[in-house]
Design a protein around this motif. Sequence first.
Motif, PDB file in Angstrom:
ATOM      1  N   GLU A 194      32.306 -47.352 -39.525  1.00 11.52           N
ATOM      2  CA  GLU A 194      31.949 -48.732 -39.171  1.00 11.52           C
ATOM      3  C   GLU A 194      31.711 -49.483 -39.507  1.00 11.52           C
ATOM      4  O   GLU A 194      31.467 -51.179 -39.920  1.00 11.52           O
ATOM      5  CB  GLU A 194      32.275 -48.627 -37.975  1.00 11.52           C
ATOM      6  CG  GLU A 194      33.938 -48.044 -37.532  1.00 11.52           C
ATOM      7  CD  GLU A 194      34.948 -48.545 -37.967  1.00 11.52           C
ATOM      8  OE1 GLU A 194      35.326 -49.653 -37.646  1.00 11.52           O
ATOM      9  OE2 GLU A 194      35.415 -48.012 -38.648  1.00 11.52           O
ATOM     10  N   ALA A 195      30.274 -49.399 -39.255  1.00 11.36           N
ATOM     11  CA  ALA A 195      28.693 -50.305 -39.339  1.00 11.36           C
ATOM     12  C   ALA A 195      28.646 -50.590 -41.377  1.00 11.36           C
ATOM     13  O   ALA A 195      28.210 -51.947 -40.962  1.00 11.36           O
ATOM     14  CB  ALA A 195      27.695 -49.509 -38.727  1.00 11.36           C
ATOM     15  N   TRP A 250      17.372 -58.240 -29.649  1.00  9.08           N
ATOM     16  CA  TRP A 250      17.868 -58.589 -31.318  1.00  9.08           C
ATOM     17  C   TRP A 250      19.124 -60.143 -30.341  1.00  9.08           C
ATOM     18  O   TRP A 250      18.963 -60.935 -31.378  1.00  9.08           O
ATOM     19  CB  TRP A 250      19.286 -57.668 -32.341  1.00  9.08           C
ATOM     20  CG  TRP A 250      19.372 -58.450 -33.487  1.00  9.08           C
ATOM     21  CD1 TRP A 250      18.936 -58.506 -34.684  1.00  9.08           C
ATOM     22  CD2 TRP A 250      20.475 -59.598 -33.532  1.00  9.08           C
ATOM     23  NE1 TRP A 250      20.283 -59.368 -35.495  1.00  9.08           N
ATOM     24  CE2 TRP A 250      21.630 -60.133 -34.436  1.00  9.08           C
ATOM     25  CE3 TRP A 250      21.994 -58.675 -31.771  1.00  9.08           C
ATOM     26  CZ2 TRP A 250      22.476 -60.214 -35.028  1.00  9.08           C
ATOM     27  CZ3 TRP A 250      22.990 -59.962 -32.250  1.00  9.08           C
ATOM     28  CH2 TRP A 250      23.548 -60.334 -33.465  1.00  9.08           C
ATOM     29  N   LYS A 251      19.808 -59.823 -29.764  1.00  6.24           N
ATOM     30  CA  LYS A 251      20.373 -60.844 -29.123  1.00  6.24           C
ATOM     31  C   LYS A 251      19.854 -61.585 -28.471  1.00  6.24           C
ATOM     32  O   LYS A 251      20.219 -63.138 -28.674  1.00  6.24           O
ATOM     33  CB  LYS A 251      21.329 -59.482 -27.745  1.00  6.24           C
ATOM     34  CG  LYS A 251      22.537 -59.397 -28.150  1.00  6.24           C
ATOM     35  CD  LYS A 251      23.485 -59.022 -27.302  1.00  6.24           C
ATOM     36  CE  LYS A 251      24.718 -57.863 -27.945  1.00  6.24           C
ATOM     37  NZ  LYS A 251      25.289 -57.349 -26.588  1.00  6.24           N
ATOM     38  N   ALA A 252      18.724 -61.648 -27.599  1.00  7.21           N
ATOM     39  CA  ALA A 252      18.128 -62.263 -26.625  1.00  7.21           C
ATOM     40  C   ALA A 252      17.548 -63.422 -27.751  1.00  7.21           C
ATOM     41  O   ALA A 252      17.091 -64.517 -27.969  1.00  7.21           O
ATOM     42  CB  ALA A 252      16.889 -62.142 -26.020  1.00  7.21           C
ATOM     43  N   ALA A 296      24.918 -56.161 -35.289  1.00  5.78           N
ATOM     44  CA  ALA A 296      24.121 -55.846 -34.482  1.00  5.78           C
ATOM     45  C   ALA A 296      24.634 -54.345 -33.492  1.00  5.78           C
ATOM     46  O   ALA A 296      23.871 -53.068 -33.158  1.00  5.78           O
ATOM     47  CB  ALA A 296      23.738 -56.522 -33.491  1.00  5.78           C
ATOM     48  N   LYS A 297      25.958 -54.520 -33.357  1.00  6.82           N
ATOM     49  CA  LYS A 297      26.565 -53.683 -32.414  1.00  6.82           C
ATOM     50  C   LYS A 297      26.633 -52.514 -33.008  1.00  6.82           C
ATOM     51  O   LYS A 297      26.209 -51.759 -32.240  1.00  6.82           O
ATOM     52  CB  LYS A 297      28.228 -54.443 -31.804  1.00  6.82           C
ATOM     53  CG  LYS A 297      28.830 -53.621 -30.620  1.00  6.82           C
ATOM     54  CD  LYS A 297      27.697 -52.874 -29.591  1.00  6.82           C
ATOM     55  CE  LYS A 297      28.666 -52.452 -28.394  1.00  6.82           C
ATOM     56  NZ  LYS A 297      29.581 -51.192 -29.582  1.00  6.82           N
ATOM     57  N   ASN A 298      27.124 -53.075 -34.169  1.00 10.91           N
ATOM     58  CA  ASN A 298      28.058 -51.338 -34.407  1.00 10.91           C
ATOM     59  C   ASN A 298      26.755 -50.359 -35.866  1.00 10.91           C
ATOM     60  O   ASN A 298      26.989 -49.428 -35.672  1.00 10.91           O
ATOM     61  CB  ASN A 298      28.657 -51.871 -36.021  1.00 10.91           C
ATOM     62  CG  ASN A 298      29.852 -52.094 -35.740  1.00 10.91           C
ATOM     63  OD1 ASN A 298      30.701 -51.971 -34.706  1.00 10.91           O
ATOM     64  ND2 ASN A 298      30.803 -52.605 -36.672  1.00 10.91           N
ATOM     65  N   HIS A 299      25.290 -51.255 -35.487  1.00 12.56           N
ATOM     66  CA  HIS A 299      24.525 -50.478 -36.223  1.00 12.56           C
ATOM     67  C   HIS A 299      23.960 -49.582 -35.364  1.00 12.56           C
ATOM     68  O   HIS A 299      23.422 -48.561 -34.926  1.00 12.56           O
ATOM     69  CB  HIS A 299      23.502 -51.142 -36.558  1.00 12.56           C
ATOM     70  CG  HIS A 299      23.483 -51.003 -38.202  1.00 12.56           C
ATOM     71  ND1 HIS A 299      23.652 -50.544 -39.185  1.00 12.56           N
ATOM     72  CD2 HIS A 299      23.777 -52.830 -38.989  1.00 12.56           C
ATOM     73  CE1 HIS A 299      24.258 -51.326 -40.354  1.00 12.56           C
ATOM     74  NE2 HIS A 299      24.523 -52.856 -40.197  1.00 12.56           N
ATOM     75  N   VAL A 326      17.735 -50.784 -39.444  1.00 15.08           N
ATOM     76  CA  VAL A 326      19.338 -51.333 -39.202  1.00 15.08           C
ATOM     77  C   VAL A 326      19.246 -52.340 -38.512  1.00 15.08           C
ATOM     78  O   VAL A 326      19.816 -53.423 -38.896  1.00 15.08           O
ATOM     79  CB  VAL A 326      19.995 -49.731 -38.150  1.00 15.08           C
ATOM     80  CG1 VAL A 326      19.615 -48.840 -38.553  1.00 15.08           C
ATOM     81  CG2 VAL A 326      19.600 -49.678 -36.586  1.00 15.08           C
ATOM     82  N   PHE A 327      18.572 -53.133 -37.705  1.00 10.74           N
ATOM     83  CA  PHE A 327      18.343 -54.338 -37.074  1.00 10.74           C
ATOM     84  C   PHE A 327      18.294 -55.609 -38.322  1.00 10.74           C
ATOM     85  O   PHE A 327      17.995 -56.767 -38.127  1.00 10.74           O
ATOM     86  CB  PHE A 327      18.447 -54.548 -35.847  1.00 10.74           C
ATOM     87  CG  PHE A 327      18.559 -53.616 -34.910  1.00 10.74           C
ATOM     88  CD1 PHE A 327      20.240 -54.864 -33.943  1.00 10.74           C
ATOM     89  CD2 PHE A 327      18.421 -52.404 -34.779  1.00 10.74           C
ATOM     90  CE1 PHE A 327      20.995 -53.368 -33.357  1.00 10.74           C
ATOM     91  CE2 PHE A 327      18.984 -51.886 -33.581  1.00 10.74           C
ATOM     92  CZ  PHE A 327      20.605 -52.459 -32.844  1.00 10.74           C
TER      93      PHE A 327
END
Length: 203
Positions: free
Chosen positions: A76-77, A138-140, A83-86, A16-17
């Motif tokens: 919503e995704a 993912w954020k990093a 990434a947050k919604n997934h 999902v990412f």
Amino acid sequence: MKHLNMTAVAVAIGLVFSAGAMAQSLSKSDYEAEKDRIAAAYKSDKANCDAHSGNKKDVCIAEAKGNEKIAKAELEARAEPSAKNHYDVLIAKAEADYAVAKEKCDDQSGNAQDVCVKEAKAAETRAKADAEVQMKTWKANKSAYETSSEAGMKAKEDRTEARQDAATDIVDADYAVAKEKCDAMAGDAKSRCLDAAKAKYDQ
């Protein structure tokens, strides 16, 4: 609905990412239509639960609520891919699975029921921990890609910290299961069981 397999949820995290997952989108009219479909499906599923009684009905209702929660998160995704919604989809699945599993534990009694609940909670904790690691990773990675090498080092530290936090949560959940199983014993057997659990999980 067959309740969700937590291993499958964990495996799905990587998917999902991906860029493919991010590429989805949904028009406003389709979004509204889907919201109506989800509401109708929940109403129908909940009504079907009236054919059951006792704990079987409770499980049915938990499944209906879980389906609705997951469908809303997935909507919503699709409407706003991120990434947050997934991540929220994965959390919704973990929580829905736990709610159903917990209701099914009511078919048992005594220590067996307590162990069942702890195991369900441990499975939820593992799924959420995996989702959290993936989200932070993912954020990093995104931060490292967009900024300097110094940010890359910070990204590596964030990933390491996220994995450590997740590992701690999982160990604590598994230790809680082991302790609960020891409660079925008595005397020296229980003491040995608790000592073994503490040693295994470094408590």
